[in-house]
Design a protein around this motif. Structure first.
Motif, PDB file in Angstrom:
ATOM      1  N   LYS A   1       0.850  -1.189   0.000  1.00  0.00           N
ATOM      2  CA  LYS A   1       0.000   0.000   0.000  1.00  0.00           C
ATOM      3  C   LYS A   1       0.887   1.241   0.000  1.00  0.00           C
ATOM      4  CE  LYS A   1      -3.577   0.000   2.671  1.00  0.00           C
ATOM      5  NZ  LYS A   1      -4.422   0.068   3.891  1.00  0.00           N
ATOM      6  N   ALA A   2       0.621   2.137  -0.945  1.00  0.00           N
ATOM      7  CA  ALA A   2       1.351   3.400  -1.036  1.00  0.00           C
ATOM      8  C   ALA A   2       0.372   4.544  -0.835  1.00  0.00           C
ATOM      9  CB  ALA A   2       2.049   3.521  -2.381  1.00  0.00           C
ATOM     10  N   LEU A   3       0.784   5.540  -0.068  1.00  0.00           N
ATOM     11  CA  LEU A   3      -0.072   6.674   0.256  1.00  0.00           C
ATOM     12  C   LEU A   3       0.709   7.964   0.078  1.00  0.00           C
ATOM     13  CD1 LEU A   3      -2.699   7.889   1.552  1.00  0.00           C
ATOM     14  CD2 LEU A   3      -1.555   7.631   3.763  1.00  0.00           C
TER      15      LEU A   3
ATOM     16  N   SER B   1       3.622   7.480   2.583  1.00  0.00           N
ATOM     17  CA  SER B   1       4.052   6.280   3.287  1.00  0.00           C
ATOM     18  C   SER B   1       3.988   5.096   2.334  1.00  0.00           C
ATOM     19  CB  SER B   1       3.176   6.013   4.517  1.00  0.00           C
ATOM     20  OG  SER B   1       1.836   5.751   4.134  1.00  0.00           O
ATOM     21  N   LEU B   2       4.801   4.091   2.613  1.00  0.00           N
ATOM     22  CA  LEU B   2       4.823   2.838   1.861  1.00  0.00           C
ATOM     23  C   LEU B   2       4.751   1.705   2.876  1.00  0.00           C
ATOM     24  CD1 LEU B   2       5.089   1.498  -0.928  1.00  0.00           C
ATOM     25  CD2 LEU B   2       7.572   1.448  -0.555  1.00  0.00           C
ATOM     26  N   GLU B   3       3.761   0.842   2.696  1.00  0.00           N
ATOM     27  CA  GLU B   3       3.505  -0.228   3.666  1.00  0.00           C
ATOM     28  C   GLU B   3       3.486  -1.580   2.955  1.00  0.00           C
ATOM     29  OE1 GLU B   3      -0.449  -1.583   6.004  1.00  0.00           O
ATOM     30  OE2 GLU B   3       0.291   0.435   6.531  1.00  0.00           O
ATOM     31  N   GLN B   4       4.176  -2.548   3.546  1.00  0.00           N
ATOM     32  CA  GLN B   4       4.227  -3.903   2.995  1.00  0.00           C
ATOM     33  C   GLN B   4       3.843  -4.897   4.089  1.00  0.00           C
ATOM     34  OE1 GLN B   4       5.028  -4.993  -0.260  1.00  0.00           O
ATOM     35  NE2 GLN B   4       4.268  -6.931   0.548  1.00  0.00           N
ATOM     36  N   LYS B   5       3.002  -5.877   3.726  1.00  0.00           N
ATOM     37  CA  LYS B   5       2.527  -6.865   4.693  1.00  0.00           C
ATOM     38  C   LYS B   5       2.883  -8.263   4.221  1.00  0.00           C
ATOM     39  CE  LYS B   5      -1.630  -8.356   7.177  1.00  0.00           C
ATOM     40  NZ  LYS B   5      -3.080  -8.127   7.367  1.00  0.00           N
ATOM     41  N   TRP B   6       3.389  -9.086   5.152  1.00  0.00           N
ATOM     42  CA  TRP B   6       3.680 -10.493   4.898  1.00  0.00           C
ATOM     43  C   TRP B   6       2.906 -11.332   5.908  1.00  0.00           C
ATOM     44  CZ3 TRP B   6       7.479  -6.744   4.885  1.00  0.00           C
ATOM     45  CH2 TRP B   6       8.200  -6.572   3.699  1.00  0.00           C
ATOM     46  N   GLU B   7       1.809 -11.952   5.476  1.00  0.00           N
ATOM     47  CA  GLU B   7       1.000 -12.752   6.391  1.00  0.00           C
ATOM     48  C   GLU B   7       1.713 -14.039   6.788  1.00  0.00           C
ATOM     49  OE1 GLU B   7      -2.750 -13.394   4.589  1.00  0.00           O
ATOM     50  OE2 GLU B   7      -3.419 -11.307   4.814  1.00  0.00           O
ATOM     51  N   SER B   8       2.510 -14.593   5.890  1.00  0.00           N
ATOM     52  CA  SER B   8       3.181 -15.862   6.175  1.00  0.00           C
ATOM     53  C   SER B   8       4.348 -15.694   7.131  1.00  0.00           C
ATOM     54  CB  SER B   8       3.672 -16.494   4.871  1.00  0.00           C
ATOM     55  OG  SER B   8       4.576 -15.629   4.204  1.00  0.00           O
TER      56      SER B   8
ATOM     57  N   LYS C   1       6.278  -0.289   7.618  1.00  0.00           N
ATOM     58  CA  LYS C   1       5.737   0.954   7.080  1.00  0.00           C
ATOM     59  C   LYS C   1       6.766   2.062   7.223  1.00  0.00           C
ATOM     60  CE  LYS C   1       1.939   4.261   7.729  1.00  0.00           C
ATOM     61  NZ  LYS C   1       0.696   4.561   8.498  1.00  0.00           N
ATOM     62  N   GLY C   2       7.080   2.693   6.114  1.00  0.00           N
ATOM     63  CA  GLY C   2       7.964   3.849   6.120  1.00  0.00           C
ATOM     64  C   GLY C   2       7.186   5.110   5.797  1.00  0.00           C
ATOM     65  N   THR C   3       7.455   6.187   6.538  1.00  0.00           N
ATOM     66  CA  THR C   3       6.704   7.431   6.372  1.00  0.00           C
ATOM     67  C   THR C   3       7.672   8.602   6.286  1.00  0.00           C
ATOM     68  OG1 THR C   3       4.873   6.518   7.669  1.00  0.00           O
ATOM     69  CG2 THR C   3       4.879   8.896   7.313  1.00  0.00           C
ATOM     70  N   ALA C   4       7.385   9.500   5.356  1.00  0.00           N
ATOM     71  CA  ALA C   4       8.164  10.734   5.220  1.00  0.00           C
ATOM     72  C   ALA C   4       7.206  11.911   5.201  1.00  0.00           C
ATOM     73  CB  ALA C   4       8.994  10.710   3.940  1.00  0.00           C
ATOM     74  N   LEU C   5       7.601  13.002   5.861  1.00  0.00           N
ATOM     75  CA  LEU C   5       6.714  14.160   5.993  1.00  0.00           C
ATOM     76  C   LEU C   5       7.542  15.428   6.034  1.00  0.00           C
ATOM     77  CD1 LEU C   5       3.811  15.243   6.611  1.00  0.00           C
ATOM     78  CD2 LEU C   5       4.355  14.955   9.024  1.00  0.00           C
ATOM     79  N   THR C   6       7.106  16.423   5.282  1.00  0.00           N
ATOM     80  CA  THR C   6       7.741  17.734   5.325  1.00  0.00           C
ATOM     81  C   THR C   6       6.654  18.797   5.337  1.00  0.00           C
ATOM     82  OG1 THR C   6       9.287  19.239   4.218  1.00  0.00           O
ATOM     83  CG2 THR C   6       7.895  17.880   2.803  1.00  0.00           C
TER      84      THR C   6
ATOM     85  N   THR D   1      10.171   8.196   9.508  1.00  0.00           N
ATOM     86  CA  THR D   1      10.021   7.125  10.483  1.00  0.00           C
ATOM     87  C   THR D   1       9.918   5.780   9.771  1.00  0.00           C
ATOM     88  OG1 THR D   1       7.588   7.110  10.567  1.00  0.00           O
ATOM     89  CG2 THR D   1       8.732   8.670  12.013  1.00  0.00           C
ATOM     90  N   LEU D   2      10.316   4.732  10.493  1.00  0.00           N
ATOM     91  CA  LEU D   2      10.176   3.351  10.034  1.00  0.00           C
ATOM     92  C   LEU D   2       9.502   2.574  11.152  1.00  0.00           C
ATOM     93  CD1 LEU D   2      10.798   1.238   7.821  1.00  0.00           C
ATOM     94  CD2 LEU D   2      12.923   0.733   9.064  1.00  0.00           C
TER      95      LEU D   2
END
Length: 645
Positions: free
Chosen positions: A245-247, A276-283, A290-295, A319-320
């Motif tokens: 998921k990318a936001l 932000s960029l979020e990656q999920k691994w259910e296994s 999730k990595g987030t950048a803000l200015t 943030t990570l």
């Protein structure tokens, strides 16, 4: 050439026409029923279709012992007819236009709950739109003063109204919605601040499958170090693919609303931008990274927080965050690391400071036990452009646990905050240690009992030369019960607080607070809500002891569905033990409401009210009194629907 006779030709055309009509009729009739799983995703041009589930087409259905059917998350199992390898349900009313969800929950003969089965179908509004509607709901009220005391604070007239727009359009995988609320308010005196006609909020949402584009008043999910949520006006784009998921978002850095600030993102000095960029691994133990950048810049903080004098600021954050639950709810882990670059006052020459922060937390739920804990470190220069007033230069430890019994629960928690952890020489190091205990009893046919205690110890060290040390201990105990019966309820409570100040200030104090809240409804026409509260604060010999007694009685009498009467009486008495102050205030409101039935606007609640108010304040030391009264008539409508489409 051989000529065809007219009669056979007519019979041919007539037969063909009848066949076509019959086929169309059969086709239309077939649209009155939707069969799953065969017709998953079908479009049904009927608002009351028969829903059939063919068990023969579902593998393992012969092992089911029970089932539960839900339509749009509403349980309709009571109306299901189970036949020979089929499940039938006929809606009791017309379904709304748009997409509908059928969920079948099952259990096998061993009592094992199986994975639910889900299907969809659509009742389209037209060939172009699956669903399309737009409605405005209007509420309005007008007040006119009939009589009042000279120089009364009550306005001679007042008007207020608000309108709420709800609109949606769906076609296939595309969904567009626009929701908004506007209001208008004006009165003869003490006019409300800001615009009289104002756009309170609005939100335009566009979804296509898992993708989203939005503009308006948004709430963006953040992180604990940045801010759990970022509520601002602006726009965002959210893209999802599989478990990624990318936001991205562009927001106002202040919280101004109104028509003048509907879309105000062209000012680079008053803007937040991030993603932000979020990656999920259910296994991998439900691992989420999730990595987030803000200015952002906030050059006009007066619009951000009018209650404080803040400086214009500028900053960036990165943030990570890592979340994992390798044992499901038995173990949850959270970690986050962040860095910031922040200029707390762009009008001076000091420039940016760089800071770091990190945290680690765990949670667990095993049977009747629920517990967790964590650690957080906020560096001396770690600041968030989202919330410039947030705490920094702090270290936190926390631990909590809850044990749930059959008819009660016990919760205990402790925490330690260490402020100025990186030891700014101009400030002392202050440690706050707290302990919380809560016990609740919810035994059947008993009143619900509760008890809470809070102990806080505060002490300082490494004080600057011109500053005294800090040492105090605060104790707070609260207990009470809630008793609810068919025609009455009762809720008494008592709170005791004590501060032992061992610093130079020596500001010891103790406070007692008691309250009693009740509700009585002897008949369907009469309801009463009395309440009584008392408090006493003793702050030592320097400040007089203050006692406050307050009583309120609210009541409603329903003459008929068209007529009712409302009354509120309240009194507050505040006294000091040295007779330096003693005031008593009485306030009363009575209102008669008539809800007329008219041939027009029958679906709208219309009210004509006669309202009286009286207020009297008596200074028992100076023997001065102030009073105010007013009588007014009010006309209001509630819930006026205006169907746009």
């Amino acid at each position: 050439m051989r000529r065809l006779k007219s009669k056979p030709l007519l019979w041919f055309y007539a037969t063909f026409f009848l066949i076509v009509i019959s086929a169309n009729a059969l086709a239309q009739e077939s649209l009155d029923e939707v069969v799953f799983p065969l017709m998953d995703g079908a479009r049904i041009h009927h608002q009351k279709p028969k829903i059939t589930i063919s068990l023969e087409r579902i593998e393992g259905s012969d092992q089911w012992a029970s089932l539960r059917l839900l339509v749009d998350d509403v349980d309709v199992s009571a109306f299901v007819v189970v036949g020979d390898r089929v499940v039938n349900y006929s809606p009791r009313g017309d379904l709304e236009y748009g997409k509908h969800t059928i969920t079948l929950e099952t259990m096998d003969e061993k009592g094992t709950i199986l994975s639910p089965l889900t299907w969809h179908f659509t009742v389209p509004r037209s060939e172009l739109f699956d669903k399309a509607s737009a409605r405005v709901l209007v509420d309005a009220q007008s007040d006119l003063q009939l009589a009042a005391k000279e120089n009364s604070e009550e306005p001679e007239w007042a008007v207020q109204s608000n309108a709420t727009l709800n609109s949606v359009m769906e076609t296939g995988y595309l969904k567009v919605s626009l929701d908004a609320n506007v209001w208008y308010a004006d009165q003869e005196k003490n006019e409300p601040t800001g615009d009289k006609f104002n756009l309170n909020n609005y939100l335009l949402d566009i979804y296509y499958r898992e993708q989203r584009l939005a503009a308006g008043d948004l709430t963006v999910a953040g992180t604990e170090l940045i801010s759990p949520s970022i509520a601002r006006r602006g726009g965002l784009m959210e893209l999802s693919f599989a478990r990624t998921k990318a936001l991205g978002f562009l927001l106002q850095s202040n919280q101004l609303t109104g028509f003048d600030h509907a879309v105000e993102l062209d000012n680079p000095d008053q803007r937040l931008m991030g993603g932000s960029l979020e990656q999920k691994w259910e296994s991998a133990g439900n691992l989420i990274i999730k990595g987030t950048a803000l200015t952002g810049k906030n050059q006009d903080p007066g619009g951000y927080n009018t209650g404080t004098v803040a400086s214009p600021s500028n900053g960036q954050m990165y943030t990570l965050q890592v979340n994992a639950s390798p044992l499901d709810e038995k173990l949850g882990l959270t970690g986050e690391f962040g860095v910031s670059r922040f200029d707390e006052d762009t009008s001076d020459a000091f420039g940016y400071n760089h800071g770091k922060a990190w945290l680690a937390r765990f949670t667990s739920r095993m049977g009747s036990y629920d517990y967790g804990g964590g650690y957080k470190h906020l560096g001396r220069h770690f600041r968030s452009i989202v919330d410039t007033s947030a705490m920094d230069n702090r270290e936190e430890y926390s631990l909590y646990g809850t044990k749930t019994f059959e008819e009660s629960s016990l919760t205990a928690g402790g925490s330690t905050f260490l402020d100025n952890v990186e030891e700014d020489p101009l400030l002392p190091v202050v440690r706050n240690t707290s302990l919380d205990i809560a016990y609740n009893v919810f035994k059947a046919n008993w009143p619900m009992l509760f008890f809470n205690s809070n102990l806080v110890y505060q002490a300082s060290s490494d004080e600057p030369a011109n500053m005294d040390d800090i040492e105090n201990f605060t104790q707070t105990f609260t207990g009470g019960l809630a008793l609810v019966r068919e025609k009455w309820n009762l809720s008494p409570s008592y709170t005791y607080s004590r501060l032992e100040d061992d610093s130079v200030a020596d500001s010891d104090s103790q406070t007692h607070q008691a309250s009693l809240i009740a509700g009585i409804q002897p008949t369907t026409s009469v309801s009463l809500s009395p309440s009584l509260s008392w408090s006493r604060t003793d702050s030592g010999d320097v400040v007089p002891v203050t006692s406050t007694l307050q009583g309120t009685l609210a009541g409603t009498y329903l003459f008929s569905p068209m007529h009712d009467f409302y009354l509120t009486l309240s009194a507050i008495d505040t006294d000091t033990d040295d007779n330096s102050a003693h005031t008593t205030t009485y306030d009363s409101i009575c209102q008669y409401n008539w809800h007329p039935e008219t041939r027009f606007l029958q679906q709208v609640r219309k009210t004509i009210s006669l309202r009286g108010r009286y207020n009297h304040t008596h200074d028992r030391i100076g023997e001065d009194s102030l009073e105010d009264y007013a009588l007014s008539v009010m006309v209001s409508i509630g819930g006026l629907p205006v169907m746009l489409y």
